[in-house]
Write an enzyme that holds these catalytic residues in place. Structure first.
Site, PDB file in Angstrom:
ATOM      1  N   ASP A  74       0.875  -1.175   0.000  1.00  0.00           N
ATOM      2  CA  ASP A  74       0.000   0.000   0.000  1.00  0.00           C
ATOM      3  C   ASP A  74       0.915   1.230   0.000  1.00  0.00           C
ATOM      4  O   ASP A  74       2.118   1.116  -0.175  1.00  0.00           O
ATOM      5  CB  ASP A  74      -0.966  -0.016   1.193  1.00  0.00           C
ATOM      6  CG  ASP A  74      -0.240  -0.062   2.533  1.00  0.00           C
ATOM      7  OD1 ASP A  74       0.992   0.159   2.539  1.00  0.00           O
ATOM      8  OD2 ASP A  74      -0.888  -0.308   3.561  1.00  0.00           O
ATOM      9  N   CYS A  77       4.409   1.635   2.076  1.00  0.00           N
ATOM     10  CA  CYS A  77       5.429   0.582   2.036  1.00  0.00           C
ATOM     11  C   CYS A  77       6.855   1.082   2.269  1.00  0.00           C
ATOM     12  O   CYS A  77       7.659   0.365   2.850  1.00  0.00           O
ATOM     13  CB  CYS A  77       5.302  -0.281   0.791  1.00  0.00           C
ATOM     14  SG  CYS A  77       5.997   0.450  -0.661  1.00  0.00           S
ATOM     15  N   HIS A 287       7.625   0.830  -4.874  1.00  0.00           N
ATOM     16  CA  HIS A 287       7.380  -0.236  -3.910  1.00  0.00           C
ATOM     17  C   HIS A 287       8.714  -0.794  -3.424  1.00  0.00           C
ATOM     18  O   HIS A 287       9.629  -1.005  -4.215  1.00  0.00           O
ATOM     19  CB  HIS A 287       6.540  -1.347  -4.545  1.00  0.00           C
ATOM     20  CG  HIS A 287       6.269  -2.460  -3.586  1.00  0.00           C
ATOM     21  ND1 HIS A 287       6.845  -3.704  -3.707  1.00  0.00           N
ATOM     22  CD2 HIS A 287       5.546  -2.489  -2.438  1.00  0.00           C
ATOM     23  CE1 HIS A 287       6.459  -4.462  -2.691  1.00  0.00           C
ATOM     24  NE2 HIS A 287       5.678  -3.747  -1.909  1.00  0.00           N
TER      25      HIS A 287
END
Length: 300
Positions: A74, A77, A287
Site C-alpha cells: 500500500d 510501504c 514499492h
C-alpha cells in the site's frame, strides 16, 4: 498482475471485504522470507530487456543477501520497509528517542505553527487542536516504547518474532507510521528554518523546498505528508527526509538502475558515519521490499 499502488477508496473497500470475510491473509505486512533468486524467477520470467535487467539486479543483490521478504504494497510501504528493518536490527534506543522533550513535540510545534492542526490523522478529519496534539503524542510514546522493548531483546530469533508480531497488529503498525510522518514534518521545519537563518543544510533540503507543491513546510504537509499512506507514497526526495528524521542511512538497491551509478543509492548520499544502515530493494522507486540474511563474506 497485482496493482501495488491503490487509491484510498480501493484500500477502504479491501478493508471492508476483509472484515466481512474474516480473512487475515492480507494482514501480513511483511511476508515470510523466501530465497531471493527463487522470488526473482517467479516474478521475472520473460525475455524482455527489463526482465533481463531485473534478473541481473537480483543476482547482484544475491551476492550479499540470501532471502527477500515481500512488503505489503500500500502507500505506506517505504515507511513500513524502513521501520521494519530499523527495528529488526535495533540494539539500542536512538539518542533522539531518548530526549526528554521528545513526547512534547506535537504540543511545542502546534504552539508555534497553527497550520499543523490541519494535519490529517489516519483519515480522520476535523479534529480539535488539542486532540491532534494528544493523539500524535500517543503515537510518539508508542514508537519509543516499541523501539525500546525490541532493542532490548538479545536473541535474533526472538527479536524477529517481536517485529513480526508488531507488524501484524494493524492498529499499532499504522500508529507508528503516523509518528514517522510527524517526525518527517518536524525535520522539514528544522531544515527550512536553518536555511532561512543562513545555516548549512543538505542539498536535498533545497530540492525538497524547490518543488512548486512544497515551497515551505506548510505546503509540504498539505500536499505531500498528509497524503502518504492514503493516496500517495514517498517520493525520492522524501526518502532523504525520512533518513534524516530517523538518523539512519537508507541503502536501496534500485534494480531498474542495474549497471548504472544509481544501482545502489544511499539516502542521504553523504551519510553521517555513526548512523546505522538499513537496506531495501526496489524495482521502480515506488514499492520497496526487504533483503534479509546477509551472506557470509567468502574469505580467500
Amino acid at each position: 498482475e497485482e496493482d501495488m499502488y491503490r487509491d484510498a477508496e480501493e484500500i477502504e473497500r479491501e478493508k471492508i471485504l476483509l472484515s466481512e470475510t474474516g480473512s487475515s491473509e492480507y494482514k501480513l505486512s511483511v511476508a515470510p522470507e523466501m530465497d531471493i533468486m527463487e522470488y526473482c524467477r517467479k516474478e521475472w520470467r520473460g525475455n524482455t530487456p527489463a526482465a533481463k535487467r531485473m534478473r541481473k539486479g537480483y543476482e547482484a543483490v544475491a551476492q550479499k543477501f540470501a532471502s527477500i521478504r515481500r512488503v505489503r504494497g500500500d502507500n505506506y510501504c517505504a515507511l513500513r520497509a524502513t521501520l521494519f528493518q530499523a527495528l529488526s536490527q535495533a540494539t539500542q534506543l536512538p539518542s533522539w528517542l531518548q530526549s526528554e522533550d521528545f513526547t512534547m513535540l506535537p504540543e511545542n510545534l502546534l504552539s508555534e505553527y497553527d497550520w499543523i492542526k490541519q494535519w490529517q490523522l489516519k483519515q480522520k478529519l476535523g479534529r480539535k487542536m488539542g486532540e491532534i496534539s494528544d493523539e500524535i503524542k500517543e503515537y510518539l510514546v508508542l514508537l519509543r516504547k516499541k523501539w525500546k522493548s525490541i532493542s532490548e531483546i538479545k536473541g535474533p530469533i526472538e527479536k524477529q518474532e517481536a517485529c513480526d508480531k508488531l507488524f501484524k497488529n494493524e492498529e499499532e503498525e499504522y500508529s507508528l507510521y503516523e509518528a514517522l510522518k510527524f517526525l518527517m514534518l518536524k525535520t522539514a521545519i528544522e531544515l527550512y528554518n536553518d536555511d532561512k537563518n543562513g545555516r548549512r543544510v543538505p542539498v536535498f533540503s533545497w530540492l525538497l523546498f524547490a518543488r512548486d507543491t512544497s515551497s515551505n513546510p506548510c505546503q509540504l504537509m498539505h500536499n505531500h505528508l498528509n497524503h502518504i499512506g492514503h493516496s500517495g507514497g514517498l517520493e525520492q526526495v522524501e526518502m532523504f527526509l525520512l533518513a534524516y528524521a530517523l538518523q539512519y542511512t537508507i541503502q536501496v538497491y534500485r534494480l531498474y538502475k542495474y549497471s548504472t551509478d544509481e544501482f545502489i543509492t544511499l539516502y542521504p548520499n553523504d551519510p553521517e558515519e555513526d548512523w546505522p544502515v538499513v537496506t531495501l530493494i526496489t524495482e521502480d522507486d515506488r514499492h520497496y521490499n526487504i533483503p534479509v540474511r546477509m551472506c557470509q563474506e567468502t574469505v580467500l
